[in-house]
Design a protein around this motif. Structure first.
Motif, PDB file in Angstrom:
ATOM      1  N   GLY A  41     -45.158   8.432  24.847  1.00 22.79           N
ATOM      2  CA  GLY A  41     -45.394   8.472  23.410  1.00 22.79           C
ATOM      3  C   GLY A  41     -45.834   7.156  22.824  1.00 22.79           C
ATOM      4  N   SER A  50     -42.238   7.365  21.921  1.00 25.33           N
ATOM      5  CA  SER A  50     -41.750   8.467  21.095  1.00 25.33           C
ATOM      6  C   SER A  50     -41.898   9.753  21.874  1.00 25.33           C
ATOM      7  CB  SER A  50     -42.544   8.572  19.787  1.00 25.33           C
ATOM      8  OG  SER A  50     -42.211   9.773  19.106  1.00 25.33           O
ATOM      9  N   SER A  52     -42.014  12.682  20.533  1.00 27.26           N
ATOM     10  CA  SER A  52     -42.551  13.722  19.658  1.00 27.26           C
ATOM     11  C   SER A  52     -43.832  14.357  20.195  1.00 27.26           C
ATOM     12  CB  SER A  52     -42.789  13.161  18.256  1.00 27.26           C
ATOM     13  OG  SER A  52     -43.707  12.086  18.283  1.00 27.26           O
ATOM     14  N   ALA A  53     -44.711  13.557  20.806  1.00 27.26           N
ATOM     15  CA  ALA A  53     -45.975  14.106  21.321  1.00 27.26           C
ATOM     16  C   ALA A  53     -45.709  15.124  22.418  1.00 27.26           C
ATOM     17  CB  ALA A  53     -46.865  12.977  21.830  1.00 27.26           C
ATOM     18  N   GLU A  55     -42.944  16.803  22.918  1.00 30.00           N
ATOM     19  CA  GLU A  55     -42.242  17.953  22.336  1.00 30.00           C
ATOM     20  C   GLU A  55     -43.213  18.887  21.619  1.00 30.00           C
ATOM     21  OE1 GLU A  55     -37.841  15.983  21.518  1.00 30.00           O
ATOM     22  OE2 GLU A  55     -39.429  15.756  20.014  1.00 30.00           O
ATOM     23  N   THR A  56     -44.225  18.333  20.997  1.00 28.43           N
ATOM     24  CA  THR A  56     -45.230  19.150  20.319  1.00 28.43           C
ATOM     25  C   THR A  56     -45.978  20.023  21.319  1.00 28.43           C
ATOM     26  OG1 THR A  56     -45.503  17.533  18.544  1.00 28.43           O
ATOM     27  CG2 THR A  56     -47.303  19.109  18.875  1.00 28.43           C
ATOM     28  N   GLU A  59     -43.793  22.844  22.491  1.00 30.55           N
ATOM     29  CA  GLU A  59     -43.743  23.926  21.501  1.00 30.55           C
ATOM     30  C   GLU A  59     -44.999  24.789  21.558  1.00 30.55           C
ATOM     31  OE1 GLU A  59     -41.120  24.886  19.769  1.00 30.55           O
ATOM     32  OE2 GLU A  59     -40.132  23.330  20.950  1.00 30.55           O
TER      33      GLU A  59
END
Length: 307
Positions: A41, A50, A52-53, A55-56, A59
């Motif tokens: 990330g 991070s 978040s990338a 996890e996106t 999803e």
């Protein structure tokens, strides 16, 4: 030809939070693989982190009906990578496919480049590929199955101004592939290399907008999928981008033989045209082939019989 599927297979894709890695992870999942989406990330130069990338992307895979888990391991750190492999095996029992895609850029001319920036790029691209491959290697040997893809670049194979660190790392993974191909083949571990051209955040501002539209990550991923398949080739450098697909091969010319009294730098220079002539060139699969060739030249000169 039947569709390439990965039902029941487990894949790890490093650097999968964006760009090519994201495209690879999504397509592997679409074709049935369970995917570990790894991404530190960080920024393009490798700073920051991070989850978040990743996890996106997870999803996205789940929304399409697939299975995936996110992982933020730094590919240069063996303990973090070992934990990532353990997480995959805890979730799904094995790892069948490894895509070494993680990378960073710190471009400068060699004069201006710091040793720190050289080392950082080498560590992520080359050392990271070593660390991740080492973490899955014995598991694949025991299972009698594995598909490993390195990620090279034309910058390493052919050269590109201002990318000495990147180019050195990208040619390094080709050497890694060549050896692991030999060591893994008896256990059905196929090792290949992808050399991509795509418009990602790494190429932002370097390619004209109209041309960039043709250079989709998906066009590269089509090649990646072929290298991960059950019927994948071996020891192949597959170049892919904008719908074009080609193979890079390394050949050795026949060269010349110089007798002991002729073995001088001046005679080597005088024979340079013959030495570099492409006529009769061969693709060698292992380094010993070159040694045997030269010994045969010498043996013929001295009229020696080789057993």
């Amino acid at each position: 030809m039947s569709d390439i599927r990965f039902d029941g297979r487990v894949a790890i894709v490093t650097g999968a939070g964006a760009g090519l890695g994201r495209s690879h992870a999504l397509e592997l999942a679409r074709r049935g693989a369970k995917v570990v989406v790894n991404d530190l990330g960080g920024a393009v130069d490798g700073t920051g982190s991070s989850l978040s990338a990743a996890e996106t992307v997870v999803e996205e895979i789940k929304a399409a009906g697939g299975e995936a888990i996110a992982n933020g391991a730094n590919v240069t750190k063996p303990d973090e990578v070992a934990a990532m492999v353990d997480a995959a095996r805890d979730a799904w029992g094995k790892v069948d496919i490894l895509v070494n895609n993680a990378g960073i850029l710190r471009d400068k001319s060699f004069t201006k480049m710091s040793l720190e920036d050289f080392r950082a790029v080498m560590e992520v691209h080359l050392w990271g590929a070593v660390v991740c491959t080492k973490a899955v290697w014995d598991h694949m040997k025991e299972a009698g199955y594995g598909r490993i893809v390195m990620t090279s670049s034309s910058s390493g194979i052919y050269g590109n101004f201002g990318q000495s660190n990147y180019g050195a790392a990208k040619m390094g993974v080709v050497g890694l592939m060549n050896v692991l191909h030999l060591e893994g083949r008896k256990n059905n571990i196929k090792v290949n290399t992808l050399s991509p051209t795509a418009h990602t955040r790494m190429t932002e501002g370097l390619i004209p907008e109209e041309a960039a539209k043709l250079m989709t990550p998906e066009s590269v991923t089509a090649g990646l999928i072929a290298l991960c398949a059950e019927t994948a080739p071996e020891r192949t450098i597959l170049c892919a981008g904008a719908g074009g697909y080609a193979a890079t091969k390394i050949y050795e010319t026949p060269g010349v033989y110089l007798s002991p009294e002729e073995q001088t730098a001046e005679n080597v220079m005088a024979n340079m045209d013959k030495i570099t002539s492409e006529h009769g060139q061969e693709e060698f699969e292992e380094g010993a082939r070159q040694t045997f060739k030269f010994i045969q030249y010498a043996a013929k000169h001295f009229d020696l019989a080789l057993g």
